[in-house]
Design a protein around this motif. Structure first.
Motif, PDB file in Angstrom:
ATOM      1  N   SER A 142       1.144  -1.200  -0.118  1.00 59.20           N
ATOM      2  CA  SER A 142       0.057  -0.316  -0.148  1.00 59.20           C
ATOM      3  C   SER A 142       0.896   1.107  -0.298  1.00 59.20           C
ATOM      4  O   SER A 142       1.742   1.309   0.937  1.00 59.20           O
ATOM      5  CB  SER A 142      -0.837  -0.317   1.633  1.00 59.20           C
ATOM      6  N   GLY A 143       0.502   2.191  -0.756  1.00 57.02           N
ATOM      7  CA  GLY A 143       0.879   3.467  -0.785  1.00 57.02           C
ATOM      8  C   GLY A 143       1.030   4.409   1.113  1.00 57.02           C
ATOM      9  O   GLY A 143       1.439   5.559   0.934  1.00 57.02           O
TER      10      GLY A 143
ATOM     11  N   ASN B 253      -2.518  -3.461   8.593  1.00 60.00           N
ATOM     12  CA  ASN B 253      -2.866  -3.267   7.553  1.00 60.00           C
ATOM     13  C   ASN B 253      -3.714  -2.265   7.331  1.00 60.00           C
ATOM     14  O   ASN B 253      -4.709  -1.664   7.394  1.00 60.00           O
ATOM     15  CB  ASN B 253      -3.663  -4.060   7.573  1.00 60.00           C
ATOM     16  N   ALA B 254      -2.881  -1.785   5.961  1.00 61.02           N
ATOM     17  CA  ALA B 254      -4.057  -0.643   5.326  1.00 61.02           C
ATOM     18  C   ALA B 254      -4.926  -0.676   4.975  1.00 61.02           C
ATOM     19  O   ALA B 254      -5.843   0.555   4.442  1.00 61.02           O
ATOM     20  CB  ALA B 254      -3.198   0.129   4.192  1.00 61.02           C
ATOM     21  N   VAL B 255      -5.333  -1.596   4.684  1.00 59.83           N
ATOM     22  CA  VAL B 255      -6.471  -2.607   4.298  1.00 59.83           C
ATOM     23  C   VAL B 255      -7.628  -1.940   5.108  1.00 59.83           C
ATOM     24  O   VAL B 255      -9.203  -2.188   5.076  1.00 59.83           O
ATOM     25  CB  VAL B 255      -6.960  -3.554   3.672  1.00 59.83           C
ATOM     26  N   ALA B 256      -7.392  -2.476   6.004  1.00 62.10           N
ATOM     27  CA  ALA B 256      -8.792  -2.291   7.357  1.00 62.10           C
ATOM     28  C   ALA B 256      -8.844  -0.831   7.656  1.00 62.10           C
ATOM     29  O   ALA B 256      -9.846  -0.011   8.974  1.00 62.10           O
ATOM     30  CB  ALA B 256      -7.529  -2.674   8.785  1.00 62.10           C
ATOM     31  N   LEU B 257      -8.239   0.244   7.193  1.00 60.18           N
ATOM     32  CA  LEU B 257      -8.169   1.797   7.676  1.00 60.18           C
ATOM     33  C   LEU B 257      -8.715   2.164   6.166  1.00 60.18           C
ATOM     34  O   LEU B 257      -8.809   1.970   5.054  1.00 60.18           O
ATOM     35  CB  LEU B 257      -6.882   2.029   7.987  1.00 60.18           C
ATOM     36  N   THR B 258      -9.665   3.387   6.620  1.00 59.18           N
ATOM     37  CA  THR B 258      -9.968   4.043   5.843  1.00 59.18           C
ATOM     38  C   THR B 258      -9.864   5.833   6.412  1.00 59.18           C
ATOM     39  O   THR B 258     -10.054   5.986   6.963  1.00 59.18           O
ATOM     40  CB  THR B 258     -11.520   4.226   5.346  1.00 59.18           C
ATOM     41  N   LYS B 259      -9.951   6.696   5.104  1.00 55.93           N
ATOM     42  CA  LYS B 259      -9.179   7.690   5.412  1.00 55.93           C
ATOM     43  C   LYS B 259     -10.352   8.404   5.130  1.00 55.93           C
ATOM     44  O   LYS B 259     -11.070   8.571   4.385  1.00 55.93           O
ATOM     45  CB  LYS B 259      -7.658   7.748   4.233  1.00 55.93           C
ATOM     46  N   LEU B 260     -10.564   9.439   5.948  1.00 51.96           N
ATOM     47  CA  LEU B 260     -11.687  10.413   6.194  1.00 51.96           C
ATOM     48  C   LEU B 260     -11.456  11.481   5.890  1.00 51.96           C
ATOM     49  O   LEU B 260     -10.557  12.366   5.636  1.00 51.96           O
ATOM     50  CB  LEU B 260     -12.130  10.639   7.993  1.00 51.96           C
ATOM     51  N   ASP B 261     -12.785  12.279   5.478  1.00 55.15           N
ATOM     52  CA  ASP B 261     -12.403  13.753   4.832  1.00 55.15           C
ATOM     53  C   ASP B 261     -12.721  14.812   5.930  1.00 55.15           C
ATOM     54  O   ASP B 261     -12.817  14.465   7.335  1.00 55.15           O
ATOM     55  CB  ASP B 261     -13.612  14.248   3.385  1.00 55.15           C
ATOM     56  N   GLU B 262     -12.491  16.020   5.414  1.00 55.04           N
ATOM     57  CA  GLU B 262     -12.562  17.130   6.789  1.00 55.04           C
ATOM     58  C   GLU B 262     -13.989  17.100   7.024  1.00 55.04           C
ATOM     59  O   GLU B 262     -13.696  17.235   8.595  1.00 55.04           O
ATOM     60  CB  GLU B 262     -12.541  18.116   5.994  1.00 55.04           C
ATOM     61  N   GLU B 263     -14.815  16.155   7.091  1.00 54.52           N
ATOM     62  CA  GLU B 263     -16.061  16.701   7.866  1.00 54.52           C
ATOM     63  C   GLU B 263     -16.436  15.086   8.399  1.00 54.52           C
ATOM     64  O   GLU B 263     -17.171  15.201   9.679  1.00 54.52           O
ATOM     65  CB  GLU B 263     -17.277  15.967   6.870  1.00 54.52           C
TER      66      GLU B 263
ATOM     67  N   ALA C 256       7.352   6.779   9.418  1.00 48.54           N
ATOM     68  CA  ALA C 256       7.386   5.625   8.470  1.00 48.54           C
ATOM     69  C   ALA C 256       8.613   4.981   9.041  1.00 48.54           C
ATOM     70  O   ALA C 256       9.772   5.243   9.404  1.00 48.54           O
ATOM     71  CB  ALA C 256       8.672   6.429   7.417  1.00 48.54           C
ATOM     72  N   SER C 257       8.093   3.281   9.347  1.00 49.71           N
ATOM     73  CA  SER C 257       8.967   2.170  10.082  1.00 49.71           C
ATOM     74  C   SER C 257       9.233   1.753   9.460  1.00 49.71           C
ATOM     75  O   SER C 257      10.255   1.269   9.832  1.00 49.71           O
ATOM     76  CB  SER C 257       7.886   1.856  10.886  1.00 49.71           C
ATOM     77  N   GLY C 258       9.309   1.796   7.894  1.00 53.40           N
ATOM     78  CA  GLY C 258       9.763   0.963   7.004  1.00 53.40           C
ATOM     79  C   GLY C 258       9.550  -0.993   7.507  1.00 53.40           C
ATOM     80  O   GLY C 258      10.401  -1.537   6.600  1.00 53.40           O
ATOM     81  N   SER C 259       8.673  -1.131   7.804  1.00 52.97           N
ATOM     82  CA  SER C 259       8.287  -2.057   7.872  1.00 52.97           C
ATOM     83  C   SER C 259       7.108  -3.139   7.180  1.00 52.97           C
ATOM     84  O   SER C 259       7.220  -3.771   6.506  1.00 52.97           O
ATOM     85  CB  SER C 259       7.598  -2.597   9.224  1.00 52.97           C
ATOM     86  N   GLY C 260       6.568  -2.385   6.105  1.00 47.64           N
ATOM     87  CA  GLY C 260       6.200  -2.446   5.604  1.00 47.64           C
ATOM     88  C   GLY C 260       4.818  -2.255   4.956  1.00 47.64           C
ATOM     89  O   GLY C 260       3.971  -2.676   4.540  1.00 47.64           O
ATOM     90  N   TRP C 261       4.054  -1.680   6.756  1.00 49.85           N
ATOM     91  CA  TRP C 261       2.810  -1.307   6.779  1.00 49.85           C
ATOM     92  C   TRP C 261       2.980   0.479   7.963  1.00 49.85           C
ATOM     93  O   TRP C 261       3.661   0.399   8.230  1.00 49.85           O
ATOM     94  CB  TRP C 261       2.438  -2.645   8.383  1.00 49.85           C
ATOM     95  N   PRO C 262       2.194   0.798   6.935  1.00 51.10           N
ATOM     96  CA  PRO C 262       1.022   2.033   7.595  1.00 51.10           C
ATOM     97  C   PRO C 262       1.682   1.910   9.466  1.00 51.10           C
ATOM     98  O   PRO C 262       1.453   0.361   9.955  1.00 51.10           O
ATOM     99  CB  PRO C 262      -0.013   2.089   7.964  1.00 51.10           C
ATOM    100  N   SER C 263       2.457   2.626  10.242  1.00 50.77           N
ATOM    101  CA  SER C 263       2.752   2.776  11.873  1.00 50.77           C
ATOM    102  C   SER C 263       1.889   3.964  12.401  1.00 50.77           C
ATOM    103  O   SER C 263       2.811   5.146  12.071  1.00 50.77           O
ATOM    104  CB  SER C 263       3.916   2.557  11.536  1.00 50.77           C
ATOM    105  N   PHE C 264       1.705   3.984  13.299  1.00 53.00           N
ATOM    106  CA  PHE C 264       1.338   4.816  14.304  1.00 53.00           C
ATOM    107  C   PHE C 264       2.416   4.764  15.814  1.00 53.00           C
ATOM    108  O   PHE C 264       2.148   3.696  16.209  1.00 53.00           O
ATOM    109  CB  PHE C 264      -0.160   4.860  14.572  1.00 53.00           C
ATOM    110  N   THR C 265       2.036   5.640  16.469  1.00 51.13           N
ATOM    111  CA  THR C 265       2.386   5.658  17.804  1.00 51.13           C
ATOM    112  C   THR C 265       1.898   5.872  18.885  1.00 51.13           C
ATOM    113  O   THR C 265       1.885   5.828  20.038  1.00 51.13           O
ATOM    114  CB  THR C 265       3.516   6.701  18.447  1.00 51.13           C
ATOM    115  N   GLN C 266       0.412   6.234  18.560  1.00 51.97           N
ATOM    116  CA  GLN C 266      -1.051   6.687  19.521  1.00 51.97           C
ATOM    117  C   GLN C 266      -2.391   6.505  18.569  1.00 51.97           C
ATOM    118  O   GLN C 266      -2.031   6.639  17.154  1.00 51.97           O
ATOM    119  CB  GLN C 266      -0.636   7.866  20.028  1.00 51.97           C
ATOM    120  N   PRO C 267      -3.287   5.738  19.350  1.00 52.78           N
ATOM    121  CA  PRO C 267      -4.279   5.838  18.666  1.00 52.78           C
ATOM    122  C   PRO C 267      -5.220   7.293  18.342  1.00 52.78           C
ATOM    123  O   PRO C 267      -4.972   7.297  19.811  1.00 52.78           O
ATOM    124  CB  PRO C 267      -5.756   5.035  19.432  1.00 52.78           C
TER     125      PRO C 267
END
Length: 157
Positions: free
Chosen positions: A52-53, A139-149, A80-91
């Protein structure tokens, strides 16, 4: 701010109370989700690394669960963790994610799930950057990006 000790406490003693609950039958989830999203979120699959991009892209935004639309992560906590999956430090909120001990594949890990609908998101590890030291490997496929609303930007199915 969560740290590894807090994550371990949730995984072993009980998760935070979710803001709400969403429950559907497997048939309802299958109808709503793509085959890939269903396999990952409902059957605890894993997407291929670097598929995933979203892995390395750091841009403003908020990310919700592809299954129930609950806010999970904010891009201000993405790295950018370099792990191959989107990475975050906190929910996004302490009660957005649930944690379960995962002894599969011959190792002990902490599985991260949507605390609202129990969708498998990925795992959390104690090797992230300061100040939390956490790396939510999602997993990127588990996420959906939200718009401003706060609405999903695109329908997944």
């Amino acid at each position: 701010m969560l740290d590894w000790n807090a994550v371990m406490q949730f995984a072993t003693k009980g998760n935070p109370t979710p803001p709400r609950r969403v429950q559907k039958t497997q048939a309802q989830w299958r109808e709503q989700l793509t085959d890939n999203a269903y396999a990952i979120t409902r059957e605890k699959g894993t997407e291929r690394p670097f598929s995933s991009g979203l892995c390395e892209a750091i841009e403003p935004g908020r990310y919700a669960c592809v299954c129930c639309g609950s806010l999970l992560f904010d891009a201000t906590q993405k790295f950018a963790s370099g792990s191959g999956w989107p990475s975050f430090t906190q929910p996004a909120q302490e009660n957005a994610v649930a944690y379960h001990l995962d002894d599969s594949h011959g190792m002990q890990r902490i599985e991260s799930l949507c605390n609202v609908c129990d969708a498998h998101l990925g795992h959390v590890f104690p090797d992230g950057p300061p100040p939390t030291g956490l790396r939510y490997c999602i997993n990127a496929v588990a996420l959906t990006k939200l718009d401003e609303e706060g609405h999903p930007k695109a329908d997944k199915k």
